[in-house]
Design a protein around this motif. Structure first.
Motif, PDB file in Angstrom:
ATOM      1  N   ARG A  12      -3.979   4.507   6.369  1.00 17.57           N
ATOM      2  CA  ARG A  12      -5.240   4.543   5.616  1.00 17.57           C
ATOM      3  C   ARG A  12      -5.652   3.139   5.188  1.00 17.57           C
ATOM      4  NH1 ARG A  12      -5.492   7.444  -0.180  1.00 17.57           N
ATOM      5  NH2 ARG A  12      -4.039   5.747  -0.518  1.00 17.57           N
ATOM      6  N   SER A  13      -4.706   2.359   4.677  1.00 21.16           N
ATOM      7  CA  SER A  13      -5.021   0.999   4.239  1.00 21.16           C
ATOM      8  C   SER A  13      -5.319   0.081   5.411  1.00 21.16           C
ATOM      9  CB  SER A  13      -3.875   0.437   3.389  1.00 21.16           C
ATOM     10  OG  SER A  13      -3.813   1.121   2.162  1.00 21.16           O
ATOM     11  N   SER A  51       3.920  -1.952   3.699  1.00 20.83           N
ATOM     12  CA  SER A  51       4.252  -0.596   3.280  1.00 20.83           C
ATOM     13  C   SER A  51       5.735  -0.598   2.944  1.00 20.83           C
ATOM     14  CB  SER A  51       3.977   0.408   4.402  1.00 20.83           C
ATOM     15  OG  SER A  51       4.868   0.197   5.493  1.00 20.83           O
ATOM     16  N   LEU A  82      -0.474  -7.116   4.453  1.00 20.75           N
ATOM     17  CA  LEU A  82      -0.445  -5.728   4.018  1.00 20.75           C
ATOM     18  C   LEU A  82       0.933  -5.156   4.323  1.00 20.75           C
ATOM     19  CD1 LEU A  82      -2.226  -3.432   2.854  1.00 20.75           C
ATOM     20  CD2 LEU A  82      -2.739  -2.807   5.224  1.00 20.75           C
ATOM     21  N   TYR A 118       0.049   3.457   4.738  1.00 18.21           N
ATOM     22  CA  TYR A 118      -0.210   2.333   5.650  1.00 18.21           C
ATOM     23  C   TYR A 118      -1.371   2.588   6.613  1.00 18.21           C
ATOM     24  CZ  TYR A 118       0.520  -1.344   9.068  1.00 18.21           C
ATOM     25  OH  TYR A 118       0.326  -2.392   9.910  1.00 18.21           O
ATOM     26  N   CYS A 131       0.826  -1.203   0.000  1.00 14.27           N
ATOM     27  CA  CYS A 131       0.000   0.000   0.000  1.00 14.27           C
ATOM     28  C   CYS A 131       0.865   1.259   0.000  1.00 14.27           C
ATOM     29  CB  CYS A 131      -0.936  -0.006   1.206  1.00 14.27           C
ATOM     30  SG  CYS A 131      -0.103   0.024   2.803  1.00 14.27           S
ATOM     31  N   ASP A 176      -9.705  -0.635  -3.155  1.00 14.19           N
ATOM     32  CA  ASP A 176      -9.084  -0.286  -1.883  1.00 14.19           C
ATOM     33  C   ASP A 176      -8.527   1.133  -2.004  1.00 14.19           C
ATOM     34  OD1 ASP A 176      -6.497  -0.397  -3.008  1.00 14.19           O
ATOM     35  OD2 ASP A 176      -5.759  -1.842  -1.552  1.00 14.19           O
ATOM     36  N   PRO A 177      -7.922   1.691  -0.944  1.00 17.01           N
ATOM     37  CA  PRO A 177      -7.450   3.072  -1.012  1.00 17.01           C
ATOM     38  C   PRO A 177      -6.408   3.346  -2.108  1.00 17.01           C
ATOM     39  CG  PRO A 177      -7.619   2.399   1.267  1.00 17.01           C
ATOM     40  CD  PRO A 177      -7.857   1.167   0.425  1.00 17.01           C
ATOM     41  N   ASP A 178      -5.715   2.322  -2.586  1.00 16.25           N
ATOM     42  CA  ASP A 178      -4.729   2.506  -3.652  1.00 16.25           C
ATOM     43  C   ASP A 178      -5.273   2.150  -5.027  1.00 16.25           C
ATOM     44  OD1 ASP A 178      -2.356   3.469  -2.290  1.00 16.25           O
ATOM     45  OD2 ASP A 178      -2.380   1.542  -1.264  1.00 16.25           O
ATOM     46  N   TYR A 210      -8.837  -2.051   5.600  1.00 14.40           N
ATOM     47  CA  TYR A 210      -8.939  -3.512   5.669  1.00 14.40           C
ATOM     48  C   TYR A 210      -9.443  -4.010   7.033  1.00 14.40           C
ATOM     49  CZ  TYR A 210      -6.975  -4.125   1.062  1.00 14.40           C
ATOM     50  OH  TYR A 210      -6.792  -4.097  -0.304  1.00 14.40           O
TER      51      TYR A 210
END
Length: 128
Positions: free
Chosen positions: A17-18, A58, A56, A15, A12, A116-118, A22
């Motif tokens: 935000r993701s 970063s 996940l 980090y 991501c 997702d946010p990305d 999730y």
């Protein structure tokens, strides 16, 4: 012999935000979270109810995804749900844009997509 998918790894760009997306929006459970100083990277292990996991990550300066959604490589990640309309409504209540529900012409199953946010394409797939 392959038995099932154990985990999917996602890198991501933001980090916190993701992690929020999730865990708080999708409701995945945290198994473990580690900051790896040598890599300046977080690794968050998340569990789905069937035992499969999402890792996940970063990483500083990770390149962006080349294009959406037809870039070579992993096309999307699909989550099985019991009631697609209910999950869609819950996501939309939290400000997530979800495409209209469609029917797969080959399986006759309901499905839809969101991101997702990305911008990673995620699918909801109702099996019953």
């Amino acid at each position: 012999m392959l038995k099932r998918i154990h985990h999917v790894a996602i890198i991501c760009s933001d980090y916190p935000r993701s992690k929020h997306f999730y865990t708080e929006i999708l409701g995945l459970q945290v198994i473990a979270e580690h900051y790896r100083q040598a890599r300046q990277s977080y690794k968050l292990d998340l569990a789905l109810t069937d035992g499969s996991q999402i890792e996940l990550f970063s990483f500083p300066n990770a390149p962006a995804r080349p294009s959406y959604p037809e870039a070579q490589g992993l096309r999307h990640l699909a989550f099985e749900v019991e009631d697609i309309a209910q999950v869609k409504a819950r996501l939309e209540q939290q400000g997530i844009h979800v495409e209209p529900i469609r029917i797969d012409p080959y399986t006759q199953r309901y499905f839809t997509f969101f991101s997702d946010p990305d911008g990673l394409p995620l699918e909801l797939y109702q099996t019953d």
